[in-house]
Design an enzyme around this catalytic site. Structure first.
Site, short mmCIF file in Angstrom:
data_model
loop_
_atom_site.label_atom_id
_atom_site.label_comp_id
_atom_site.label_asym_id
_atom_site.label_seq_id
_atom_site.Cartn_x
_atom_site.Cartn_y
_atom_site.Cartn_z
N TYR A 45 0.83 -1.21 0.00
CA TYR A 45 0.00 0.00 0.00
C TYR A 45 0.86 1.27 0.00
O TYR A 45 0.36 2.37 -0.21
CB TYR A 45 -0.94 0.05 1.22
CG TYR A 45 -1.91 -1.10 1.36
CD1 TYR A 45 -2.09 -2.03 0.34
CD2 TYR A 45 -2.66 -1.27 2.53
CE1 TYR A 45 -2.97 -3.09 0.49
CE2 TYR A 45 -3.55 -2.33 2.67
CZ TYR A 45 -3.70 -3.24 1.65
OH TYR A 45 -4.57 -4.29 1.81
N HIS A 103 0.85 -11.57 2.06
CA HIS A 103 -0.26 -10.87 1.39
C HIS A 103 -0.97 -11.75 0.35
O HIS A 103 -2.18 -11.67 0.18
CB HIS A 103 0.27 -9.60 0.72
CG HIS A 103 -0.76 -8.56 0.48
ND1 HIS A 103 -0.49 -7.23 0.46
CD2 HIS A 103 -2.09 -8.64 0.25
CE1 HIS A 103 -1.58 -6.54 0.22
NE2 HIS A 103 -2.59 -7.38 0.09
N1 LIG Z 1 -5.59 -8.74 1.75
C1 LIG Z 1 -5.90 -8.20 0.59
O1 LIG Z 1 -5.48 -8.68 -0.48
C2 LIG Z 1 -6.80 -7.00 0.56
C3 LIG Z 1 -7.44 -6.62 -0.63
C4 LIG Z 1 -8.27 -5.50 -0.61
C5 LIG Z 1 -8.44 -4.78 0.58
N2 LIG Z 1 -7.78 -5.16 1.73
C6 LIG Z 1 -7.94 -4.40 3.00
O2 LIG Z 1 -9.30 -4.36 3.37
C7 LIG Z 1 -9.73 -3.00 3.50
C8 LIG Z 1 -11.20 -2.88 3.10
O3 LIG Z 1 -11.41 -3.32 1.78
P1 LIG Z 1 -11.80 -2.35 0.61
O4 LIG Z 1 -11.44 -0.96 0.98
O5 LIG Z 1 -11.25 -2.91 -0.63
O6 LIG Z 1 -13.37 -2.53 0.52
P2 LIG Z 1 -14.63 -1.97 1.30
O7 LIG Z 1 -14.33 -1.60 2.70
O8 LIG Z 1 -15.72 -2.95 0.99
O9 LIG Z 1 -15.01 -0.68 0.43
C9 LIG Z 1 -14.46 0.57 0.57
C10 LIG Z 1 -15.34 1.50 -0.27
O10 LIG Z 1 -16.68 1.42 0.18
C11 LIG Z 1 -17.17 2.69 0.61
N3 LIG Z 1 -17.80 2.50 1.92
C12 LIG Z 1 -17.23 2.01 3.04
N4 LIG Z 1 -18.13 1.98 4.05
C13 LIG Z 1 -19.28 2.48 3.54
C14 LIG Z 1 -20.56 2.71 4.11
N5 LIG Z 1 -20.83 2.44 5.40
N6 LIG Z 1 -21.52 3.23 3.30
C15 LIG Z 1 -21.27 3.51 2.00
N7 LIG Z 1 -20.06 3.31 1.42
C16 LIG Z 1 -19.08 2.80 2.18
C17 LIG Z 1 -15.96 3.60 0.72
O11 LIG Z 1 -16.31 4.87 0.19
P3 LIG Z 1 -16.33 6.21 1.10
O12 LIG Z 1 -14.89 6.60 1.29
O13 LIG Z 1 -17.11 7.14 0.26
O14 LIG Z 1 -17.02 5.86 2.39
C18 LIG Z 1 -14.92 2.95 -0.18
O15 LIG Z 1 -14.98 3.47 -1.47
C19 LIG Z 1 -8.74 -2.22 2.61
O16 LIG Z 1 -8.70 -0.87 2.93
C20 LIG Z 1 -7.47 -2.95 2.90
O17 LIG Z 1 -6.91 -2.53 4.14
C21 LIG Z 1 -7.00 -6.27 1.73
#
Ligand SMILES: NC(=O)c1ccc[n+]([C@@H]2O[C@H](COP(=O)([O-])OP(=O)(O)OC[C@H]3O[C@@H](n4cnc5c(N)ncnc54)[C@H](OP(=O)(O)O)[C@@H]3O)[C@@H](O)[C@H]2O)c1
Length: 274
Positions: A45, A103
Site C-alpha cells: 500500500y 499478502h
Molecule cells: N488482503 C488483501 O489482499 C486486501 C485486498 C483489498 C483490501 N484489503 C484491506 O481491506 C480493507 C477494506 O477493503 P476495501 O477498501 O477494498 O473494501 P470496502 O471496505 O468494501 O469498500 C471501501 C469503499 O466502500 C465505501 N464505503 C465504506 N463503508 C461504507 C458505508 N458504510 N456506506 C457507503 N459506502 C461505504 C468507501 O467509500 P467512502 O470513502 O465514500 O465511504 C470505499 O470506497 C482495505 O482498505 C485494505 O486494508 C486487503
C-alpha cells in the site's frame, strides 16, 4: 476457534488501501477518534510510514492498538523477507506488529518457503502473530499442517454477494479464522433491495447490516472509508443482532458470486475455491 481479532474492539479493523497522503491522514485520524484501534496496512500500500506517523501523533498507548501489515510477494525471498519486515517496523515506528500476513500465496502455490520465513520473523519477535491472506481452503489446510506457530487469520474477500462457505468450512476444520476485506463489496452490497429492506427494519444503515452479517459468520471485518459518517456507522455494529432467519436470507445473496478482486485485477491470484 477464537480469532485474536475478536479481542477488545479489534473485530473491526480500519483498512487503509488505497489511501495515501492527506486523504489517509484525515481518514485515519477520524477512525481513531471514532474508536478504531485495529489498523490494517501492507507493504504494497506504500503508506506504512504515514500510518506510523498518524499513530505516533495520536499518543494512543501501543498496547491498545492492533497493527496488521502484510509482506508483499516480491519480498518472500530467503534474504529479503526479514529485512523487508524490519523496514515496515521502522516505517510504522513500532518494535513489532500485532499481526504479520503473507499478502498473497506465492506464484506456483508452494507456501512452505514464505511460511518458514514468516515463522522466523515471529521467532525474532518482529510480530506477535502470523497469518496469511488470499489463501484457498487447500492452502489453509497445508499452512495449518506446516506451521508450528498458530496461523491467526486468513484475510480474504468476504461479503454477502460472494459465497465463501468453502473457506468458512476450512476455517472450522483448520482453526484458522477468517478476516474480511471488501466487506461492503466497495458499496455494491449496500444497494441490494434485501439489505435496504433489513436496514429499514432494524433501524440501522445498509452497511451496518452487511458488517453485522459478517461478524455473525464468525469473521472479523476490515472496512475502509474516507467519510466520517460511514466510518462511524462501520464501527457502530455491536449493539444489534440479526435473527437467524435474516442471516439465512442474506446467505442466499452469495449465489451472485460477485468477486471484486478478480483474476484480471490480480493475475497472481490462486485458483479460487468454487
Ligand atoms: N488482503 C488483501 O489482499 C486486501 C485486498 C483489498 C483490501 N484489503 C484491506 O481491506 C480493507 C477494506 O477493503 P476495501 O477498501 O477494498 O473494501 P470496502 O471496505 O468494501 O469498500 C471501501 C469503499 O466502500 C465505501 N464505503 C465504506 N463503508 C461504507 C458505508 N458504510 N456506506 C457507503 N459506502 C461505504 C468507501 O467509500 P467512502 O470513502 O465514500 O465511504 C470505499 O470506497 C482495505 O482498505 C485494505 O486494508 C486487503
Amino acid at each position: 476457534m477464537s480469532s485474536i481479532y475478536f479481542r477488545k474492539t479489534f473485530q473491526r479493523s480500519f483498512g487503509t488501501f488505497p489511501l495515501k497522503g492527506e486523504q489517509l491522514r484525515t481518514a485515519l485520524r477520524i477512525a481513531l477518534d471514532v474508536g478504531y484501534r485495529a489498523i490494517d496496512t501492507a507493504q504494497s500500500y506504500e503508506n506504512e510510514a504515514e500510518v506510523g506517523a498518524v499513530l505516533a501523533e495520536s499518543c494512543i498507548p501501543r498496547d491498545e492498538l492492533c497493527i496488521t501489515t502484510k509482506v508483499r510477494p516480491d519480498n518472500f525471498g530467503e534474504n529479503v523477507l526479514i529485512a523487508s519486515v524490519e523496514r515496515s517496523l521502522a516505517d510504522l515506528r513500532v518494535d513489532q506488529v500485532d499481526v504479520l500476513l503473507l499478502h498473497w500465496p506465492p506464484l506456483g502455490g508452494d507456501i512452505s518457503g514464505p511460511l518458514a520465513l514468516l515463522q522466523q520473523a515471529h521467532g525474532r519477535g518482529l510480530t506477535k502473530h502470523i497469518g496469511v491472506s488470499n489463501y484457498t481452503a487447500a492452502m489453509m489446510r497445508r499452512a495449518a499442517e506446516l506451521s508450528t506457530v498458530p496461523i491467526a487469520t486468513n484475510q480474504v474477500e468476504f461479503h454477502p454477494l460472494l459465497d465463501q462457505s468453502t473457506l468458512l468450512a476450512a476455517a472450522t476444520e483448520t482453526g484458522i479464522p477468517l478476516a474480511s476485506y471488501c466487506s461492503v463489496a466497495r458499496g455494491e452490497a449496500l444497494r441490494v433491495p434485501l439489505i435496504e429492506e433489513l436496514a429499514t427494519g432494524y433501524g440501522v444503515s445498509a452497511g451496518q447490516i452487511v458488517l453485522r452479517w459478517i461478524l455473525q459468520k464468525g469473521v472479523s471485518i476490515n472496512t475502509m472509508s474516507t467519510r466520517r459518517r460511514h466510518i462511524e456507522h462501520n464501527f457502530d455494529v455491536m449493539n444489534f443482532t440479526l435473527s437467524s432467519l435474516d442471516m439465512a436470507r442474506i446467505d442466499k445473496l452469495g449465489a451472485a458470486n460477485r468477486r471484486l478482486v478478480t483474476r484480471e485485477l490480480t493475475p497472481f491470484a490462486p485458483d479460487w475455491d468454487p
